[in-house]
Scaffold this motif. Structure first.
Motif, PDB file in Angstrom:
ATOM      1  N   UNK A  64     -29.452  35.206  23.016  1.00  0.00           N
ATOM      2  CA  UNK A  64     -28.334  35.206  23.955  1.00  0.00           C
ATOM      3  C   UNK A  64     -27.976  33.782  24.353  1.00  0.00           C
ATOM      4  N   UNK A  65     -28.996  32.942  24.556  1.00  0.00           N
ATOM      5  CA  UNK A  65     -28.771  31.560  24.931  1.00  0.00           C
ATOM      6  C   UNK A  65     -27.990  30.821  23.846  1.00  0.00           C
ATOM      7  N   UNK A  66     -28.354  31.037  22.582  1.00  0.00           N
ATOM      8  CA  UNK A  66     -27.656  30.378  21.481  1.00  0.00           C
ATOM      9  C   UNK A  66     -26.198  30.815  21.402  1.00  0.00           C
ATOM     10  N   UNK A  67     -25.943  32.079  21.764  1.00  0.00           N
ATOM     11  CA  UNK A  67     -24.580  32.594  21.669  1.00  0.00           C
ATOM     12  C   UNK A  67     -23.645  31.916  22.667  1.00  0.00           C
ATOM     13  N   UNK A  68     -24.200  31.372  23.754  1.00  0.00           N
ATOM     14  CA  UNK A  68     -23.348  30.820  24.795  1.00  0.00           C
ATOM     15  C   UNK A  68     -23.180  29.305  24.707  1.00  0.00           C
ATOM     16  N   UNK A  69     -23.894  28.624  23.832  1.00  0.00           N
ATOM     17  CA  UNK A  69     -23.809  27.165  23.762  1.00  0.00           C
ATOM     18  C   UNK A  69     -22.425  26.703  23.303  1.00  0.00           C
ATOM     19  N   UNK A  70     -21.922  25.699  23.984  1.00  0.00           N
ATOM     20  CA  UNK A  70     -20.698  25.053  23.549  1.00  0.00           C
ATOM     21  C   UNK A  70     -19.410  25.786  23.902  1.00  0.00           C
ATOM     22  N   UNK A  71     -19.473  26.812  24.727  1.00  0.00           N
ATOM     23  CA  UNK A  71     -18.253  27.545  25.085  1.00  0.00           C
ATOM     24  C   UNK A  71     -17.954  27.361  26.565  1.00  0.00           C
ATOM     25  N   UNK A  72     -16.717  27.594  26.931  1.00  0.00           N
ATOM     26  CA  UNK A  72     -16.349  27.592  28.331  1.00  0.00           C
ATOM     27  C   UNK A  72     -17.018  28.784  28.998  1.00  0.00           C
ATOM     28  N   UNK A  73     -17.283  28.719  30.312  1.00  0.00           N
ATOM     29  CA  UNK A  73     -18.027  29.791  30.965  1.00  0.00           C
ATOM     30  C   UNK A  73     -17.348  31.141  30.835  1.00  0.00           C
ATOM     31  N   UNK A  74     -16.052  31.249  31.101  1.00  0.00           N
ATOM     32  CA  UNK A  74     -15.354  32.528  30.993  1.00  0.00           C
ATOM     33  C   UNK A  74     -15.417  33.087  29.590  1.00  0.00           C
ATOM     34  N   UNK A  75     -15.138  32.221  28.619  1.00  0.00           N
ATOM     35  CA  UNK A  75     -15.204  32.644  27.218  1.00  0.00           C
ATOM     36  C   UNK A  75     -16.619  33.019  26.833  1.00  0.00           C
ATOM     37  N   UNK A  76     -17.601  32.253  27.315  1.00  0.00           N
ATOM     38  CA  UNK A  76     -18.980  32.534  26.940  1.00  0.00           C
ATOM     39  C   UNK A  76     -19.431  33.867  27.530  1.00  0.00           C
ATOM     40  N   UNK A  77     -19.034  34.165  28.747  1.00  0.00           N
ATOM     41  CA  UNK A  77     -19.401  35.458  29.332  1.00  0.00           C
ATOM     42  C   UNK A  77     -18.747  36.596  28.571  1.00  0.00           C
ATOM     43  N   UNK A  78     -17.505  36.413  28.208  1.00  0.00           N
ATOM     44  CA  UNK A  78     -16.793  37.437  27.440  1.00  0.00           C
ATOM     45  C   UNK A  78     -17.469  37.658  26.082  1.00  0.00           C
ATOM     46  N   UNK A  79     -17.815  36.565  25.419  1.00  0.00           N
ATOM     47  CA  UNK A  79     -18.497  36.640  24.130  1.00  0.00           C
ATOM     48  C   UNK A  79     -19.872  37.268  24.285  1.00  0.00           C
ATOM     49  N   UNK A  80     -20.588  36.850  25.308  1.00  0.00           N
ATOM     50  CA  UNK A  80     -21.915  37.390  25.581  1.00  0.00           C
ATOM     51  C   UNK A  80     -21.848  38.897  25.831  1.00  0.00           C
ATOM     52  N   UNK A  81     -20.872  39.326  26.594  1.00  0.00           N
ATOM     53  CA  UNK A  81     -20.672  40.748  26.880  1.00  0.00           C
ATOM     54  C   UNK A  81     -20.438  41.516  25.584  1.00  0.00           C
ATOM     55  N   UNK A  82     -19.580  40.981  24.751  1.00  0.00           N
ATOM     56  CA  UNK A  82     -19.288  41.655  23.490  1.00  0.00           C
ATOM     57  C   UNK A  82     -20.504  41.661  22.563  1.00  0.00           C
ATOM     58  N   UNK A  83     -21.081  40.485  22.343  1.00  0.00           N
ATOM     59  CA  UNK A  83     -22.160  40.357  21.364  1.00  0.00           C
ATOM     60  C   UNK A  83     -23.438  41.080  21.774  1.00  0.00           C
TER      61      UNK A  83
END
Length: 141
Positions: free
Chosen positions: A4-23
């Protein structure tokens, strides 16, 4: 949690949360809809397409976390239906109605909600939502 940590690196917080939610939830195939809500003000930080709980629904969930015995006794009104509460404690709420249900996990600052339909495995939904909650707890969120 490392994945999960790797999935959020380098993204904006809103985008990273959205991506994290999906993934971490939707991509399991066993979470129909999901959202991440800020406990303090009920603000939806990220959600799956077409799923945004109302302020009243958020209040009902927060109330269930603060009074789990009442939630277990009376059920929880959520998304236009009353769900039987099968688990309620200070960290997690599991509720079901016929073949569908939802899981809500509370962390220090957030509430993560995932729902499932009759064609999905509730246990996979529970595991995915609980893992995401654990990830946010580890991050102090």
């Amino acid at each position: 949690a490392q994945q999960l940590s790797r999935q959020t690196q380098g993204m904006q917080q809103g985008d990273s949360l959205q991506t994290l939610l999906h993934d971490s939830l939707i991509a399991t195939g066993h979470v129909e809809c999901s959202t991440i809500i800020k406990k303090k003000d009920g603000f939806v930080k990220a959600s799956s397409i077409g799923f945004e709980p109302s302020g009243e629904q958020v209040e009902a969930l927060l109330s269930a976390f603060s009074n789990p015995a009442a939630a277990r006794e009376q059920g929880i009104h959520f998304n236009g239906a009353t769900y039987k509460c099968v688990r309620a404690d200070k960290n997690s709420i599991y509720a079901k109605k016929e073949g569908s249900g939802f899981v809500a996990v509370q962390t220090g600052k957030l509430v993560v909600i995932g729902s499932y339909s009759s064609s999905m495995y509730p246990s996979v939904c529970v595991e995915a939502v609980e893992k995401l909650g654990d990830y946010f707890r580890e991050k102090g969120r």
